[in-house]
Design a protein around this motif. Structure first.
Motif, PDB file in Angstrom:
ATOM      1  N   ASP A 183     -30.844 -27.501 -49.495  1.00  0.00           N
ATOM      2  CA  ASP A 183     -29.426 -27.837 -49.597  1.00  0.00           C
ATOM      3  C   ASP A 183     -28.661 -27.399 -48.349  1.00  0.00           C
ATOM      4  O   ASP A 183     -27.638 -26.739 -48.424  1.00  0.00           O
ATOM      5  N   VAL A 184     -29.181 -27.755 -47.183  1.00  0.00           N
ATOM      6  CA  VAL A 184     -28.588 -27.350 -45.916  1.00  0.00           C
ATOM      7  C   VAL A 184     -27.157 -27.872 -45.814  1.00  0.00           C
ATOM      8  O   VAL A 184     -26.897 -29.046 -46.044  1.00  0.00           O
ATOM      9  N   GLY A 185     -26.245 -26.977 -45.475  1.00  0.00           N
ATOM     10  CA  GLY A 185     -24.859 -27.363 -45.251  1.00  0.00           C
ATOM     11  C   GLY A 185     -23.997 -27.413 -46.494  1.00  0.00           C
ATOM     12  O   GLY A 185     -22.782 -27.449 -46.386  1.00  0.00           O
ATOM     13  N   LYS A 186     -24.590 -27.425 -47.682  1.00  0.00           N
ATOM     14  CA  LYS A 186     -23.804 -27.447 -48.914  1.00  0.00           C
ATOM     15  C   LYS A 186     -23.418 -26.032 -49.294  1.00  0.00           C
ATOM     16  O   LYS A 186     -24.276 -25.171 -49.405  1.00  0.00           O
ATOM     17  N   ALA A 187     -22.136 -25.794 -49.509  1.00  0.00           N
ATOM     18  CA  ALA A 187     -21.672 -24.459 -49.891  1.00  0.00           C
ATOM     19  C   ALA A 187     -21.674 -24.315 -51.407  1.00  0.00           C
ATOM     20  O   ALA A 187     -21.285 -25.230 -52.130  1.00  0.00           O
ATOM     21  N   VAL A 188     -22.126 -23.168 -51.875  1.00  0.00           N
ATOM     22  CA  VAL A 188     -22.019 -22.795 -53.273  1.00  0.00           C
ATOM     23  C   VAL A 188     -20.871 -21.796 -53.337  1.00  0.00           C
ATOM     24  O   VAL A 188     -20.952 -20.709 -52.760  1.00  0.00           O
ATOM     25  N   THR A 189     -19.784 -22.172 -53.990  1.00  0.00           N
ATOM     26  CA  THR A 189     -18.615 -21.308 -54.068  1.00  0.00           C
ATOM     27  C   THR A 189     -18.681 -20.437 -55.317  1.00  0.00           C
ATOM     28  O   THR A 189     -19.174 -20.861 -56.361  1.00  0.00           O
ATOM     29  N   LEU A 190     -18.171 -19.224 -55.191  1.00  0.00           N
ATOM     30  CA  LEU A 190     -18.130 -18.264 -56.284  1.00  0.00           C
ATOM     31  C   LEU A 190     -16.697 -17.789 -56.457  1.00  0.00           C
ATOM     32  O   LEU A 190     -16.014 -17.509 -55.472  1.00  0.00           O
ATOM     33  N   GLY A 191     -16.235 -17.705 -57.698  1.00  0.00           N
ATOM     34  CA  GLY A 191     -14.883 -17.234 -57.965  1.00  0.00           C
ATOM     35  C   GLY A 191     -14.498 -17.458 -59.405  1.00  0.00           C
ATOM     36  O   GLY A 191     -15.290 -17.942 -60.205  1.00  0.00           O
ATOM     37  N   ARG A 192     -13.247 -17.120 -59.744  1.00  0.00           N
ATOM     38  CA  ARG A 192     -12.804 -17.249 -61.130  1.00  0.00           C
ATOM     39  C   ARG A 192     -12.136 -18.593 -61.428  1.00  0.00           C
ATOM     40  O   ARG A 192     -11.882 -18.927 -62.577  1.00  0.00           O
ATOM     41  N   GLY A 193     -11.914 -19.408 -60.424  1.00  0.00           N
ATOM     42  CA  GLY A 193     -11.234 -20.682 -60.622  1.00  0.00           C
ATOM     43  C   GLY A 193     -12.157 -21.777 -61.128  1.00  0.00           C
ATOM     44  O   GLY A 193     -13.371 -21.727 -60.946  1.00  0.00           O
ATOM     45  N   ARG A 194     -11.567 -22.764 -61.738  1.00  0.00           N
ATOM     46  CA  ARG A 194     -12.330 -23.904 -62.266  1.00  0.00           C
ATOM     47  C   ARG A 194     -13.044 -24.685 -61.172  1.00  0.00           C
ATOM     48  O   ARG A 194     -14.050 -25.335 -61.417  1.00  0.00           O
ATOM     49  N   GLU A 195     -12.518 -24.626 -59.964  1.00  0.00           N
ATOM     50  CA  GLU A 195     -13.105 -25.367 -58.851  1.00  0.00           C
ATOM     51  C   GLU A 195     -14.336 -24.675 -58.259  1.00  0.00           C
ATOM     52  O   GLU A 195     -15.057 -25.272 -57.465  1.00  0.00           O
ATOM     53  N   ALA A 196     -14.603 -23.427 -58.640  1.00  0.00           N
ATOM     54  CA  ALA A 196     -15.776 -22.703 -58.136  1.00  0.00           C
ATOM     55  C   ALA A 196     -17.049 -23.245 -58.781  1.00  0.00           C
ATOM     56  O   ALA A 196     -17.069 -23.548 -59.967  1.00  0.00           O
ATOM     57  N   VAL A 197     -18.116 -23.358 -57.996  1.00  0.00           N
ATOM     58  CA  VAL A 197     -19.410 -23.790 -58.528  1.00  0.00           C
ATOM     59  C   VAL A 197     -19.932 -22.744 -59.506  1.00  0.00           C
ATOM     60  O   VAL A 197     -20.413 -23.067 -60.589  1.00  0.00           O
ATOM     61  N   VAL A 198     -19.840 -21.474 -59.135  1.00  0.00           N
ATOM     62  CA  VAL A 198     -20.240 -20.368 -60.001  1.00  0.00           C
ATOM     63  C   VAL A 198     -18.966 -19.643 -60.424  1.00  0.00           C
ATOM     64  O   VAL A 198     -18.315 -18.989 -59.610  1.00  0.00           O
ATOM     65  N   ARG A 199     -18.602 -19.803 -61.704  1.00  0.00           N
ATOM     66  CA  ARG A 199     -17.381 -19.189 -62.217  1.00  0.00           C
ATOM     67  C   ARG A 199     -17.670 -17.785 -62.719  1.00  0.00           C
ATOM     68  O   ARG A 199     -18.587 -17.571 -63.501  1.00  0.00           O
ATOM     69  N   VAL A 200     -16.866 -16.837 -62.246  1.00  0.00           N
ATOM     70  CA  VAL A 200     -17.005 -15.433 -62.602  1.00  0.00           C
ATOM     71  C   VAL A 200     -15.746 -15.017 -63.352  1.00  0.00           C
ATOM     72  O   VAL A 200     -14.642 -15.169 -62.838  1.00  0.00           O
ATOM     73  N   ASP A 201     -15.915 -14.510 -64.570  1.00  0.00           N
ATOM     74  CA  ASP A 201     -14.790 -14.071 -65.390  1.00  0.00           C
ATOM     75  C   ASP A 201     -14.398 -12.658 -64.973  1.00  0.00           C
ATOM     76  O   ASP A 201     -14.864 -11.674 -65.548  1.00  0.00           O
ATOM     77  N   ASP A 202     -13.581 -12.588 -63.926  1.00  0.00           N
ATOM     78  CA  ASP A 202     -13.186 -11.299 -63.368  1.00  0.00           C
ATOM     79  C   ASP A 202     -11.809 -11.477 -62.756  1.00  0.00           C
ATOM     80  O   ASP A 202     -11.642 -12.206 -61.772  1.00  0.00           O
ATOM     81  N   ILE A 253     -11.354 -19.001 -55.452  1.00  0.00           N
ATOM     82  CA  ILE A 253     -12.545 -19.219 -54.624  1.00  0.00           C
ATOM     83  C   ILE A 253     -12.674 -17.946 -53.800  1.00  0.00           C
ATOM     84  O   ILE A 253     -11.969 -17.741 -52.826  1.00  0.00           O
ATOM     85  N   HIS A 254     -13.569 -17.080 -54.228  1.00  0.00           N
ATOM     86  CA  HIS A 254     -13.681 -15.738 -53.653  1.00  0.00           C
ATOM     87  C   HIS A 254     -14.626 -15.706 -52.454  1.00  0.00           C
ATOM     88  O   HIS A 254     -14.325 -15.118 -51.425  1.00  0.00           O
ATOM     89  N   ALA A 255     -15.783 -16.356 -52.612  1.00  0.00           N
ATOM     90  CA  ALA A 255     -16.800 -16.336 -51.561  1.00  0.00           C
ATOM     91  C   ALA A 255     -17.596 -17.636 -51.618  1.00  0.00           C
ATOM     92  O   ALA A 255     -17.504 -18.392 -52.579  1.00  0.00           O
ATOM     93  N   ALA A 256     -18.386 -17.872 -50.578  1.00  0.00           N
ATOM     94  CA  ALA A 256     -19.252 -19.052 -50.530  1.00  0.00           C
ATOM     95  C   ALA A 256     -20.578 -18.654 -49.890  1.00  0.00           C
ATOM     96  O   ALA A 256     -20.626 -17.781 -49.027  1.00  0.00           O
ATOM     97  N   ILE A 257     -21.632 -19.322 -50.354  1.00  0.00           N
ATOM     98  CA  ILE A 257     -22.957 -19.124 -49.769  1.00  0.00           C
ATOM     99  C   ILE A 257     -23.460 -20.471 -49.288  1.00  0.00           C
ATOM    100  O   ILE A 257     -23.363 -21.468 -50.002  1.00  0.00           O
ATOM    101  N   ARG A 258     -24.005 -20.476 -48.076  1.00  0.00           N
ATOM    102  CA  ARG A 258     -24.509 -21.702 -47.465  1.00  0.00           C
ATOM    103  C   ARG A 258     -25.839 -21.392 -46.785  1.00  0.00           C
ATOM    104  O   ARG A 258     -26.018 -20.321 -46.232  1.00  0.00           O
ATOM    105  N   TYR A 259     -26.769 -22.326 -46.847  1.00  0.00           N
ATOM    106  CA  TYR A 259     -28.040 -22.170 -46.135  1.00  0.00           C
ATOM    107  C   TYR A 259     -27.861 -22.765 -44.751  1.00  0.00           C
ATOM    108  O   TYR A 259     -27.471 -23.924 -44.610  1.00  0.00           O
ATOM    109  N   TRP A 260     -28.135 -21.955 -43.723  1.00  0.00           N
ATOM    110  CA  TRP A 260     -27.877 -22.407 -42.365  1.00  0.00           C
ATOM    111  C   TRP A 260     -28.866 -21.759 -41.404  1.00  0.00           C
ATOM    112  O   TRP A 260     -29.033 -20.549 -41.414  1.00  0.00           O
ATOM    113  N   ASP A 261     -29.510 -22.538 -40.581  1.00  0.00           N
ATOM    114  CA  ASP A 261     -30.441 -22.037 -39.554  1.00  0.00           C
ATOM    115  C   ASP A 261     -31.505 -21.098 -40.121  1.00  0.00           C
ATOM    116  O   ASP A 261     -31.850 -20.094 -39.504  1.00  0.00           O
ATOM    117  N   GLY A 262     -31.999 -21.413 -41.304  1.00  0.00           N
ATOM    118  CA  GLY A 262     -33.081 -20.629 -41.882  1.00  0.00           C
ATOM    119  C   GLY A 262     -32.655 -19.424 -42.687  1.00  0.00           C
ATOM    120  O   GLY A 262     -33.503 -18.648 -43.128  1.00  0.00           O
TER     121      GLY A 262
END
Length: 109
Positions: A21-40, A46-55
Motif C-alpha cells: 500500500d505504498v503512498g496510502k496513509a492510514v489515519t488514526l484519531g477519534r474522528g469519523r474520518e479516521a481510518v482507525v478510530r480511537v475512543d480517546d 485526525i491525530h496521526a498517520a502511517i504511510r509505507y515509504w521507501d521500504g
C-alpha cells in the motif's frame, strides 16, 4: 506489521499494514474520518498517520493538540518498527511483527 490497541470498556483492535500500500496513509484519531478510530477524548480527530515509504513504515503527527509519541519521545515524523509503542492521548498502540499472511482488514474483537 500489525497495530493493536485496547478499546475503552474492553476489546482489542488490530490492523494489518501491508508494504504493497505504498503512498496510502492510514489515519488514526477519534474522528469519523479516521481510518482507525480511537475512543480517546485526548486524541485529535485526525491525530496521526502511517504511510509505507521507501521500504519503511513512517509515523507522522498530524498537528495534534496533545502530540504523538514513539517509545515515550514526542515526534513529528518517525520510522516505526515492531516493538515500538505509539502513544496518542491516553491510548497506547503497539507495533507488532506480522507473522501471518492475509488481507489488511481491520479486526475488532
Amino acid at each position: 506489521m500489525i497495530l493493536t490497541y485496547e478499546k475503552k470498556g474492553g476489546g482489542r483492535v488490530s490492523l494489518r499494514l501491508r508494504e504493497v500500500d505504498v503512498g496510502k496513509a492510514v489515519t488514526l484519531g477519534r474522528g469519523r474520518e479516521a481510518v482507525v478510530r480511537v475512543d480517546d477524548e485526548k486524541c485529535s480527530r485526525i491525530h496521526a498517520a502511517i504511510r509505507y515509504w521507501d521500504g519503511y513504515f513512517i509515523l507522522r503527527d498530524m498537528h495534534s493538540n496533545n502530540g504523538t509519541f514513539k517509545n515515550g519521545t514526542r515526534i513529528e515524523v518517525a520510522r516505526i518498527v515492531p516493538g515500538d509503542v505509539i502513544r496518542m492521548g491516553e491510548t497506547d498502540v503497539f507495533v507488532n511483527k506480522d507473522d501471518v499472511s492475509g488481507d489488511d482488514t481491520v479486526v475488532v474483537s
